[in-house]
Design a protein around this motif. Structure first.
Motif, short mmCIF file in Angstrom:
data_model
loop_
_atom_site.label_atom_id
_atom_site.label_comp_id
_atom_site.label_asym_id
_atom_site.label_seq_id
_atom_site.Cartn_x
_atom_site.Cartn_y
_atom_site.Cartn_z
N ASP A 55 0.81 -1.22 0.00
CA ASP A 55 0.00 0.00 0.00
C ASP A 55 0.84 1.27 0.00
O ASP A 55 0.30 2.37 0.14
N TYR A 66 -3.79 -1.19 -5.05
CA TYR A 66 -3.43 -1.39 -3.65
C TYR A 66 -4.01 -2.71 -3.14
O TYR A 66 -4.70 -3.43 -3.88
N SER A 67 -3.75 -3.03 -1.89
CA SER A 67 -4.20 -4.30 -1.32
C SER A 67 -5.73 -4.41 -1.39
O SER A 67 -6.44 -3.41 -1.46
N VAL A 70 -7.53 -2.46 1.38
CA VAL A 70 -7.56 -1.03 1.14
C VAL A 70 -8.51 -0.69 0.00
O VAL A 70 -9.25 0.29 0.07
N ARG A 104 -3.16 4.72 4.67
CA ARG A 104 -3.24 3.60 3.75
C ARG A 104 -4.38 3.74 2.74
O ARG A 104 -4.22 3.36 1.58
N ASN A 107 -5.05 7.32 -0.27
CA ASN A 107 -3.73 7.15 -0.85
C ASN A 107 -3.57 7.88 -2.19
O ASN A 107 -4.54 8.35 -2.77
#
Length: 215
Positions: A55, A66-67, A70, A104, A107
């Motif tokens: 992230d 991103y993950s 997230v 996170r 972002n």
């Protein structure tokens, strides 16, 4: 304007906390005003505030994937017209749990970094619970500091149409203050009807802040 989709974000480690109570109160109030409510309890959902390599922003790729965790949070933020963030004030700032969520989830490429901000037009109310009493001179600079950090440094930077901070002092049953030598002074908590009245007054201040901003 009537908001139909509201994300209530709770940042506290205990489900029986005054902060959690306030988040429930906010959700009930706005649900009664016909908002569609999504409650995001960061601790209950196991959100890890620590930044990960997955992230970490990539300044050469604003479309970085991103993950999955997230990305799911990003989708919930995008779906909301209004955000109400409820948190205890630690050291005149937010808890690490909330700060990490912003780090996170809000972002690069999502919350900022685009000529047309994806969060543009949304509104956000930051509800911060403070142990200090309403008469404590620390409250006024606390409001200024949080406004600068949250409204100007974060929400404005991310394109929100409106952001406001509501600091709620007297969040503890026992009055707290610090003398000129740095000694913490904790008074006795009221009991019985007096305690019930104190808590009712606090809840009424919460609802007033929400009504003035969101309904």
């Amino acid at each position: 304007m009537t908001y139909t989709r509201t994300l209530v974000v709770l940042s506290h480690h205990r489900p029986d906390s005054r902060t959690a109570h306030v988040a429930d109160l906010v959700a009930e109030r706005l649900r009664a005003a016909e908002h569609e409510i999504d409650v995001l309890d960061l601790r209950a959902e196991g959100f890890d505030p620590r930044m990960t390599v997955e992230d970490e922003p990539d300044w050469n790729n604003r479309d970085k994937a991103y993950s999955m965790q997230v990305q799911r949070h990003m989708e919930r933020v995008l779906a909301a017209d209004l955000l109400v963030v409820v948190f205890p004030i630690y050291w005149q700032s937010t808890p690490a749990l909330l700060k990490g969520w912003i780090d996170r989830v809000w972002n690069y490429g999502f919350a900022y970094g685009r000529s047309a901000p994806r969060l543009a037009g949304k509104r956000i109310l930051w509800l911060g619970l403070a142990g200090a009493t309403a008469e404590d001179p620390i409250v006024a600079p606390m409001v200024d500091l949080l406004e600068a950090q949250l409204s100007e440094g974060i929400a404005y930077y991310c394109g929100f149409a409106k952001s406001a901070v509501a600091v709620l002092p007297d969040a503890e049953d026992q009055p707290q203050s610090v003398d000129d030598r740095g000694n913490l002074i904790v008074g006795e908590a009221p009991t019985g009807e007096e305690l019930a009245t104190q808590r009712h007054t606090f809840d009424r201040r919460v609802l007033t802040a929400v009504d003035e901003f969101a309904t």
